[in-house]
Design a protein around this motif. Sequence first.
Motif, PDB file in Angstrom:
ATOM      1  N   TYR A  66     -29.061 -11.503 -12.492  1.00  0.00           N
ATOM      2  CA  TYR A  66     -29.947 -11.585 -13.646  1.00  0.00           C
ATOM      3  C   TYR A  66     -31.355 -12.029 -13.244  1.00  0.00           C
ATOM      4  CZ  TYR A  66     -28.277 -16.437 -13.314  1.00  0.00           C
ATOM      5  OH  TYR A  66     -27.936 -17.679 -12.870  1.00  0.00           O
ATOM      6  N   VAL A  67     -31.458 -12.726 -12.106  1.00  0.00           N
ATOM      7  CA  VAL A  67     -32.783 -13.091 -11.607  1.00  0.00           C
ATOM      8  C   VAL A  67     -33.524 -11.845 -11.130  1.00  0.00           C
ATOM      9  CG1 VAL A  67     -34.050 -14.402  -9.874  1.00  0.00           C
ATOM     10  CG2 VAL A  67     -32.053 -15.413 -10.997  1.00  0.00           C
ATOM     11  N   SER A  68     -32.823 -11.021 -10.364  1.00  0.00           N
ATOM     12  CA  SER A  68     -33.434  -9.769  -9.885  1.00  0.00           C
ATOM     13  C   SER A  68     -33.790  -8.853 -11.045  1.00  0.00           C
ATOM     14  CB  SER A  68     -32.478  -9.050  -8.930  1.00  0.00           C
ATOM     15  OG  SER A  68     -32.211  -9.850  -7.789  1.00  0.00           O
ATOM     16  N   ALA A  69     -32.837  -8.734 -12.003  1.00  0.00           N
ATOM     17  CA  ALA A  69     -33.099  -7.889 -13.176  1.00  0.00           C
ATOM     18  C   ALA A  69     -34.286  -8.422 -13.964  1.00  0.00           C
ATOM     19  CB  ALA A  69     -31.852  -7.814 -14.055  1.00  0.00           C
ATOM     20  N   GLY A  70     -34.376  -9.746 -14.089  1.00  0.00           N
ATOM     21  CA  GLY A  70     -35.487 -10.344 -14.817  1.00  0.00           C
ATOM     22  C   GLY A  70     -36.825 -10.036 -14.183  1.00  0.00           C
ATOM     23  N   ARG A  71     -36.857 -10.018 -12.818  1.00  0.00           N
ATOM     24  CA  ARG A  71     -38.104  -9.668 -12.135  1.00  0.00           C
ATOM     25  C   ARG A  71     -38.543  -8.245 -12.459  1.00  0.00           C
ATOM     26  NH1 ARG A  71     -36.728 -11.900  -6.021  1.00  0.00           N
ATOM     27  NH2 ARG A  71     -37.215 -14.113  -6.363  1.00  0.00           N
ATOM     28  N   TYR A  72     -37.565  -7.319 -12.395  1.00  0.00           N
ATOM     29  CA  TYR A  72     -37.886  -5.919 -12.685  1.00  0.00           C
ATOM     30  C   TYR A  72     -38.376  -5.761 -14.127  1.00  0.00           C
ATOM     31  CZ  TYR A  72     -35.241  -5.054  -8.386  1.00  0.00           C
ATOM     32  OH  TYR A  72     -34.790  -5.063  -7.086  1.00  0.00           O
ATOM     33  N   ILE A  73     -37.680  -6.413 -15.043  1.00  0.00           N
ATOM     34  CA  ILE A  73     -38.058  -6.305 -16.458  1.00  0.00           C
ATOM     35  C   ILE A  73     -39.445  -6.908 -16.688  1.00  0.00           C
ATOM     36  CG2 ILE A  73     -37.479  -7.105 -18.785  1.00  0.00           C
ATOM     37  CD1 ILE A  73     -34.518  -6.936 -17.960  1.00  0.00           C
ATOM     38  N   ALA A  74     -39.726  -8.032 -16.011  1.00  0.00           N
ATOM     39  CA  ALA A  74     -41.033  -8.680 -16.158  1.00  0.00           C
ATOM     40  C   ALA A  74     -42.155  -7.753 -15.699  1.00  0.00           C
ATOM     41  CB  ALA A  74     -41.060  -9.992 -15.375  1.00  0.00           C
ATOM     42  N   ILE A  75     -41.902  -7.025 -14.597  1.00  0.00           N
ATOM     43  CA  ILE A  75     -42.903  -6.071 -14.105  1.00  0.00           C
ATOM     44  C   ILE A  75     -43.194  -5.009 -15.157  1.00  0.00           C
ATOM     45  CG2 ILE A  75     -43.228  -4.154 -12.488  1.00  0.00           C
ATOM     46  CD1 ILE A  75     -43.902  -6.608 -11.114  1.00  0.00           C
ATOM     47  N   VAL A  76     -42.131  -4.412 -15.699  1.00  0.00           N
ATOM     48  CA  VAL A  76     -42.299  -3.315 -16.662  1.00  0.00           C
ATOM     49  C   VAL A  76     -42.943  -3.817 -17.940  1.00  0.00           C
ATOM     50  CG1 VAL A  76     -41.086  -1.597 -18.040  1.00  0.00           C
ATOM     51  CG2 VAL A  76     -40.369  -2.038 -15.685  1.00  0.00           C
ATOM     52  N   ILE A  77     -42.481  -4.948 -18.464  1.00  0.00           N
ATOM     53  CA  ILE A  77     -43.015  -5.466 -19.727  1.00  0.00           C
ATOM     54  C   ILE A  77     -44.485  -5.850 -19.578  1.00  0.00           C
ATOM     55  CG2 ILE A  77     -42.886  -7.386 -21.359  1.00  0.00           C
ATOM     56  CD1 ILE A  77     -39.873  -7.314 -21.108  1.00  0.00           C
TER      57      ILE A  77
END
Length: 814
Positions: free
Chosen positions: A260-271
Amino acid sequence: MRLILKIAKAELRNLFYSPIAWFLTIAFMVECALNYTSLLKDFASQQEMGGMGLQYMSQLTHSVFTSPDGLFAGIMQNLYLYIPLLTMGLISREINGSTISLLYSSPVKIREIVFGKYLAMIAYSFILLLVISIFMVAGVFDIKSADSGMLLAAALGFYLLLCAYSAIGLFMSSLTSYQIVAAVSTFVMIGVLSYIGTLWQNVDFVRDLTYFLSLSGRTHHMLGGLITTKDVIYFIVIVYIFLGLTIYKLQSGRETKAWYVSAGRYIAIVISALIIGYITSLPSLIGYWDTTANQDNTLTPNAQQIIKELGHDKLEVTVYNNFLDNYSWFGLPEQRNEYLERWEPYLRFKPDIDFHYVNYYDRPLALGYNLFGSYKGKTIKQIAEQRAKGSDLSMKMFETPEQIQKEIDLKPELNRFVMKLTYKGKSTFLRVFNDQMVWPGETEVSAALKRLLQANMPVIAFVNDDGERKTGKKGDREYKTVTTDKTFRYALINQGFDVDTLSLNTQDIPDNIKALVIADPQSELSAVAIQKIKAYIAKGGNLLIAGEPGRQQVLNPLLATLGVQLTNGMVEQQSEDYAPTLVLPYLTKTAIGFSKILDKPSVDTLPVSMNGVAGLSYHDITGFHMQPLLITKAGVVSNTMRRNPDLDLVNAKDDANATSGGGLRMVTMSGGGGFATATPVRVGGMVKIGAKGLAKRTTLTSASNEVFNTVVALTRQINGKEQRIIVSGDADLFSNSELGRYTPQVANFYFSTALFSWLDYGQFPIDASRPDAKDNRVTVSTDHVSFLKIVYIYILPGLILIFAAIFLIRRKRK
């Protein structure tokens, strides 16, 4: 930064130490050369052939380089084939060769690795830009007055697209150890980003997100010479997304983190990217730079001034979209972004325009066919439901006929797609039109906005007493098209005028009208009408009088006060294809000066179609300055019908299918207060007319060397202004039949618009014209293009190939 440069330098060595970079460079040059020389040869051939084709050679910089068939568009369509082959090994090669572990263990930071490899791709992209710049520079020399500003904007768009593709390819290369898989994945991702703008367009929030992410059309403005901060930032955001994803993907290989940390990084980039994109896409925050020579992407000064007059007060634009109308696709949710893009030139100067949308269904009143005949036995609701189901739309989005009629009465607008503009409590309609362009142009939009700004629009009053042409009827002889047809772009009501009708027998001529029109009265004007017209002329009122052959006795007494007369009979013109009554006079220099559109090279030589026209004679005895506007050419007019003074020729127009010198014609004539039908028979140079009950006859006399005036302009200074009057020997040149069968070979509706503009002192229609483009010729011959073709397709690529071979062989030996 030093490490980034070292990594970029090493990556460039890897690129050019393999044949792939050289091969793609040569292939790119050959593709550019084929496109450029092919387009250049087409225009050189057209120029050498000459003729009418030269009139349509314009904006050659756009045609050769940035049009949908131009060099840049063709190259950009194939860029996705080049970049994946270059980026597929950037990181996958490291993963496959296990050298990625050495990078992880080295003191080099992940972001330095990513930025270094991306910098190498930017450098190679610049090489491709240099290749296409060869043809840009050539275009500056090969095209007269080439628009260099447009070329530079297009080059920027091309380079930014390369940079975006490179970032995508870099990320895809980090996902797999197989280079082919990385290349295919890059193809797929580019396709997804190009197609995503068409997905979920019926959902407002999702539509805005997917439209922003879409690569499709992002270089459109720059290819047209318009650089916007919105488009430039879009490419920066795309690079930011994929470089950020690449860094986090490689970082995850160096450290162990929860999913979820890795996923959160990716989502933060896109958002974060979407937030940046949304904010920078707000109309008030967008910057514009129009690099074209004629400012083709910017509103004309007159349109800008009208927008400026609106100030900071709210302008609301409400779309009323009838789902059953021909143009309903303009207002459907999936077309919302395209609709807003049409308003972008106006949002540039007034970013606070408020848009609203109303979709409904009701019986369309201007389809041109019977809707219920196509859906036999179905009600309007059932038709709408069937169409909605076929279009995958919900009926909930459409208001019913009863609901929309409670809100607004759109029947006067024919229940068509229409936009209601509201400003400071005033409202007006902005329409689409039944022509190739469909969407309202600057002139029509400016006229609508002007209605909101000023209390009174110029009124053209048409006399309607004695059988004059009607402004509200569709018959061939009537004037609906030129005056009140809401579907016709050049109708007066769409160009900023108000149209009114007037009975001189019962009404006085208002003081606030801009011009009075008397078009083809069928019977003699009453003494009251003549008195009012003469008083109107004496006060300095503008006037248009249109007669017809056979109306001499009706109009000449009035025209005598102006020093103008309709000559007896009808002017005829010999033709192998048309009836002799179809006369094609040409514009004089005075007429051409009435309008900028008439002064265009492709228009100023066009004739005006006049189907049955009386010649005009005039004498400057009344203080007016008289100038002809339309004249026939000497030697073209063959005969003039000379009538006996006791006879009144009412209608002597040939059947449209008749030809000069052949067949019989029916001529309706009146004499002694009665009417009779006469059949003229052509005998040599004379026409004998026999009529039961008439002892007179009319002869057709030769006039092959005469020149006839068919429209005349009169001006004088009175009451502190210039009075303007137009007299025409034909009333049909403004008729529904003439304007309805408009072809590019005649200038009728250009001329009619110019006349009313002249009567209004040029205030309306709003002048939204631009200077003619200067890049209208090529400076090379077809033989020279053939030589250039050898140079660009064979010699230059051959030299690069030889250099590459020597370079690679020496490298292999080392």
